[in-house]
Scaffold this motif. Structure first.
Motif, PDB file in Angstrom:
ATOM      1  N   PRO A  28       0.797  -1.224   0.000  1.00 10.17           N
ATOM      2  CA  PRO A  28       0.000   0.000   0.000  1.00 10.17           C
ATOM      3  C   PRO A  28       0.833   1.279   0.000  1.00 10.17           C
ATOM      4  O   PRO A  28       0.284   2.380  -0.130  1.00 10.17           O
ATOM      5  CB  PRO A  28      -0.818  -0.122   1.291  1.00 10.17           C
ATOM      6  CG  PRO A  28       0.062  -0.920   2.195  1.00 10.17           C
ATOM      7  CD  PRO A  28       0.810  -1.886   1.315  1.00 10.17           C
ATOM      8  N   ILE A  29       2.152   1.147   0.179  1.00  5.51           N
ATOM      9  CA  ILE A  29       3.044   2.311   0.166  1.00  5.51           C
ATOM     10  C   ILE A  29       4.475   1.791   0.069  1.00  5.51           C
ATOM     11  O   ILE A  29       4.778   0.700   0.557  1.00  5.51           O
ATOM     12  CB  ILE A  29       2.851   3.165   1.450  1.00  5.51           C
ATOM     13  CG1 ILE A  29       3.505   4.541   1.300  1.00  5.51           C
ATOM     14  CG2 ILE A  29       3.353   2.436   2.688  1.00  5.51           C
ATOM     15  CD1 ILE A  29       3.115   5.520   2.406  1.00  5.51           C
ATOM     16  N   SER A  30       5.341   2.520  -0.610  1.00  6.88           N
ATOM     17  CA  SER A  30       6.755   2.145  -0.633  1.00  6.88           C
ATOM     18  C   SER A  30       7.410   2.616   0.665  1.00  6.88           C
ATOM     19  O   SER A  30       6.915   3.540   1.320  1.00  6.88           O
ATOM     20  CB  SER A  30       7.467   2.776  -1.829  1.00  6.88           C
ATOM     21  OG  SER A  30       7.553   4.183  -1.672  1.00  6.88           O
ATOM     22  N   GLU A 234      17.899  -0.772 -12.218  1.00  9.30           N
ATOM     23  CA  GLU A 234      16.938  -1.843 -12.485  1.00  9.30           C
ATOM     24  C   GLU A 234      15.874  -1.816 -11.387  1.00  9.30           C
ATOM     25  O   GLU A 234      16.198  -1.726 -10.202  1.00  9.30           O
ATOM     26  CB  GLU A 234      17.636  -3.205 -12.496  1.00  9.30           C
ATOM     27  CG  GLU A 234      16.735  -4.357 -12.857  1.00  9.30           C
ATOM     28  CD  GLU A 234      17.491  -5.680 -12.913  1.00  9.30           C
ATOM     29  OE1 GLU A 234      16.834  -6.723 -13.078  1.00  9.30           O
ATOM     30  OE2 GLU A 234      18.731  -5.655 -12.782  1.00  9.30           O
ATOM     31  N   LYS A 235      14.624  -1.904 -11.782  1.00  4.10           N
ATOM     32  CA  LYS A 235      13.545  -1.820 -10.803  1.00  4.10           C
ATOM     33  C   LYS A 235      13.518  -3.055  -9.911  1.00  4.10           C
ATOM     34  O   LYS A 235      13.719  -4.171 -10.368  1.00  4.10           O
ATOM     35  CB  LYS A 235      12.205  -1.627 -11.497  1.00  4.10           C
ATOM     36  CG  LYS A 235      12.067  -0.268 -12.175  1.00  4.10           C
ATOM     37  CD  LYS A 235      10.661  -0.007 -12.651  1.00  4.10           C
ATOM     38  CE  LYS A 235      10.539   1.378 -13.257  1.00  4.10           C
ATOM     39  NZ  LYS A 235       9.150   1.683 -13.682  1.00  4.10           N
ATOM     40  N   SER A 236      13.239  -2.840  -8.621  1.00  2.00           N
ATOM     41  CA  SER A 236      13.237  -3.913  -7.635  1.00  2.00           C
ATOM     42  C   SER A 236      11.901  -4.658  -7.643  1.00  2.00           C
ATOM     43  O   SER A 236      10.882  -4.121  -8.090  1.00  2.00           O
ATOM     44  CB  SER A 236      13.480  -3.337  -6.239  1.00  2.00           C
ATOM     45  OG  SER A 236      12.377  -2.529  -5.850  1.00  2.00           O
ATOM     46  N   PRO A 237      11.878  -5.909  -7.127  1.00  2.44           N
ATOM     47  CA  PRO A 237      10.604  -6.646  -7.005  1.00  2.44           C
ATOM     48  C   PRO A 237       9.591  -5.903  -6.137  1.00  2.44           C
ATOM     49  O   PRO A 237       8.389  -5.966  -6.391  1.00  2.44           O
ATOM     50  CB  PRO A 237      11.036  -7.966  -6.355  1.00  2.44           C
ATOM     51  CG  PRO A 237      12.474  -8.123  -6.711  1.00  2.44           C
ATOM     52  CD  PRO A 237      13.031  -6.731  -6.733  1.00  2.44           C
ATOM     53  N   SER A 245       4.097   5.420  -8.339  1.00  2.00           N
ATOM     54  CA  SER A 245       5.499   5.704  -8.631  1.00  2.00           C
ATOM     55  C   SER A 245       6.384   5.390  -7.432  1.00  2.00           C
ATOM     56  O   SER A 245       6.114   5.842  -6.319  1.00  2.00           O
ATOM     57  CB  SER A 245       5.669   7.166  -9.029  1.00  2.00           C
ATOM     58  OG  SER A 245       4.871   7.471 -10.141  1.00  2.00           O
ATOM     59  N   SER A 246       7.456   4.648  -7.672  1.00  2.00           N
ATOM     60  CA  SER A 246       8.392   4.297  -6.611  1.00  2.00           C
ATOM     61  C   SER A 246       9.828   4.352  -7.102  1.00  2.00           C
ATOM     62  O   SER A 246      10.705   4.890  -6.433  1.00  2.00           O
ATOM     63  CB  SER A 246       8.070   2.893  -6.088  1.00  2.00           C
ATOM     64  OG  SER A 246       9.023   2.466  -5.162  1.00  2.00           O
ATOM     65  N   GLU A 247      10.079   3.798  -8.276  1.00  5.05           N
ATOM     66  CA  GLU A 247      11.426   3.760  -8.850  1.00  5.05           C
ATOM     67  C   GLU A 247      11.334   4.057 -10.341  1.00  5.05           C
ATOM     68  O   GLU A 247      10.366   3.694 -11.007  1.00  5.05           O
ATOM     69  CB  GLU A 247      12.065   2.385  -8.642  1.00  5.05           C
ATOM     70  CG  GLU A 247      12.272   2.002  -7.184  1.00  5.05           C
ATOM     71  CD  GLU A 247      12.784   0.588  -7.001  1.00  5.05           C
ATOM     72  OE1 GLU A 247      13.168   0.236  -5.871  1.00  5.05           O
ATOM     73  OE2 GLU A 247      12.808  -0.177  -7.993  1.00  5.05           O
ATOM     74  N   GLU A 248      12.360   4.728 -10.861  1.00 12.23           N
ATOM     75  CA  GLU A 248      12.443   5.015 -12.289  1.00 12.23           C
ATOM     76  C   GLU A 248      13.892   4.872 -12.749  1.00 12.23           C
ATOM     77  O   GLU A 248      14.820   5.049 -11.956  1.00 12.23           O
ATOM     78  CB  GLU A 248      11.952   6.432 -12.602  1.00 12.23           C
ATOM     79  CG  GLU A 248      10.452   6.643 -12.432  1.00 12.23           C
ATOM     80  CD  GLU A 248       9.616   5.947 -13.488  1.00 12.23           C
ATOM     81  OE1 GLU A 248      10.199   5.306 -14.400  1.00 12.23           O
ATOM     82  OE2 GLU A 248       8.376   6.022 -13.396  1.00 12.23           O
ATOM     83  N   LEU A 249      14.060   4.559 -14.020  1.00 12.14           N
ATOM     84  CA  LEU A 249      15.405   4.442 -14.577  1.00 12.14           C
ATOM     85  C   LEU A 249      16.065   5.810 -14.675  1.00 12.14           C
ATOM     86  O   LEU A 249      17.293   5.915 -14.655  1.00 12.14           O
ATOM     87  CB  LEU A 249      15.349   3.762 -15.943  1.00 12.14           C
ATOM     88  CG  LEU A 249      14.756   2.347 -15.950  1.00 12.14           C
ATOM     89  CD1 LEU A 249      14.799   1.761 -17.351  1.00 12.14           C
ATOM     90  CD2 LEU A 249      15.487   1.441 -14.961  1.00 12.14           C
TER      91      LEU A 249
END
Length: 362
Positions: A28-30, A234-237, A245-249
């Motif tokens: 529900p949240i990073s 590289e995006k994490s599992p 939105s949590s991770e971007e290249l």
């Protein structure tokens, strides 16, 4: 039966460090977004930051809330919450979960709620609830500096996703011939990383609004130190389990000071996300508007942005000087609870900047 769980600062900190969190199939949240909520200088200890909707032990929905303060023209400060990242499991649609969570937030923030960047479906829900009024739209422009069909169309229209490689090839061929015409940049500005404060500008466009959020150095430092998106190779599992939105290249984000020769022209906050440049905040004195425009034009070419979204004052927009393929007007819509609007009295005087709400983080 749907049960709601509300988490404040300490509860959210415990939740993201628990085994239950790490084993959830849908997050529900990073973690870094949670720590940002927890360190928000405008969040009170008992403010609800996250609402979870469960049926037995199964998570069916969640709603994030970003606490904020609004300064009225009369000097009163109203505590409020921005609704953010509302999600309901596709298997649970039609059970009224989104409505339950919004009304829970409405009660916990004493009927002081603001919303922006909402989907069409969410907008219909907010309209049906009958507790919201519209705020004036924020009007801006999007400039397409390069051809970037491969980045935009597959995200906007799922049916085009299978043609992404073709669009990328078309972009490459066109931009190969176009880039030499747009890469010239001004060199009379220097840029250094710096957090703005009221000491820098007594007559700044952001600090001296009659009614607004009046960000100060403490809030800007929080925004800088606790981002919601991480740049990764590289995006994490874990990021795949979170629907926002949590991770971007590519994600660059910082506050910078604009200097011409030895003079301080202004400050701005920029986000560069996969070629898309945004400027959530620009702090400047009115006399420096032409120089700020020139420095933004320089920044755009230095960062080699593919497209640019700007919600900036007209005196900045009209003096921009950079080449682009296409320009179109865009709007951002806002809603406010009726009770809060009445307390602020004239909401048309409410100064809203591009970065207000959660937009500065994305």
């Amino acid at each position: 039966m749907i049960e709601l769980q509300s988490l404040n600062k300490s509860q959210l900190a415990s939740f993201i460090q628990s085994d239950r969190y790490s084993k959830m199939p849908v997050l529900p949240i990073s973690k870094h977004r949670a720590w940002s909520h927890i360190h928000n200088p405008r969040a009170h200890h008992d403010d609800t930051l996250l609402i979870l909707a469960y049926e037995q032990e199964t998570l069916l929905g969640y709603l994030g809330i970003l606490p904020d303060d609004i300064y009225s023209k009369s000097g009163e400060i109203f505590h409020a919450g921005w609704l953010s990242c509302i999600w309901v499991s596709p298997q649970a649609r039609g059970k009224g979960i989104a409505k339950k969570m919004v009304l829970e937030a409405f009660e916990r923030y004493h009927h002081h709620i603001l919303i922006t960047n909402f989907t069409k479906e969410a907008g219909i829900l907010y309209q049906k609830l009958g507790i919201f009024d519209d705020l004036p739209d924020l009007v801006g422009y999007r400039f397409y500096r390069k051809m970037c069909l491969g980045d935009i169309l597959p995200l906007r229209y799922a049916k085009w996703a299978k043609l992404k490689k073709l669009f990328k090839a078309m972009d490459f061929v066109f931009n190969f011939f176009w880039l030499p015409f747009i890469t010239k940049t001004q060199v009379d500005f220097t840029i250094e990383k710096a957090i703005p404060s009221k000491i820098n500008f007594n007559d700044c466009n952001t600090f001296n609004v009659p009614t607004g959020f009046k960000r100060a150095k403490q809030e800007f430092e929080w925004i800088e130190n606790y981002p919601w998106i991480k740049q990764v190779s590289e995006k994490s599992p874990e990021s795949m389990k979170y629907h926002f939105s949590s991770e971007e290249l590519q994600f660059e984000s910082e506050f910078i000071k604009l200097i011409q020769h030895i003079d301080n022209v202004g400050f701005l906050k920029y986000n560069l996300r996969n070629g898309h440049l945004k400027i959530p905040y620009v702090l400047f004195s009115t006399l420096n508007a032409p120089l700020v425009s020139k420095s933004i034009s320089t920044l755009i070419t230095q960062k080699d942005a593919s497209y640019i979204t700007l919600f900036l004052p007209s005196e900045i927009i009209k003096n921009l000087r950079f080449r682009y393929l296409y320009k179109k007007p865009i709007k951002r819509y806002f809603k406010i609870t009726k009770e809060l609007a009445q307390k602020l009295q004239d909401t048309h005087q409410l100064a809203i900047f591009d970065g207000d709400g959660d937009a500065v983080f994305t």
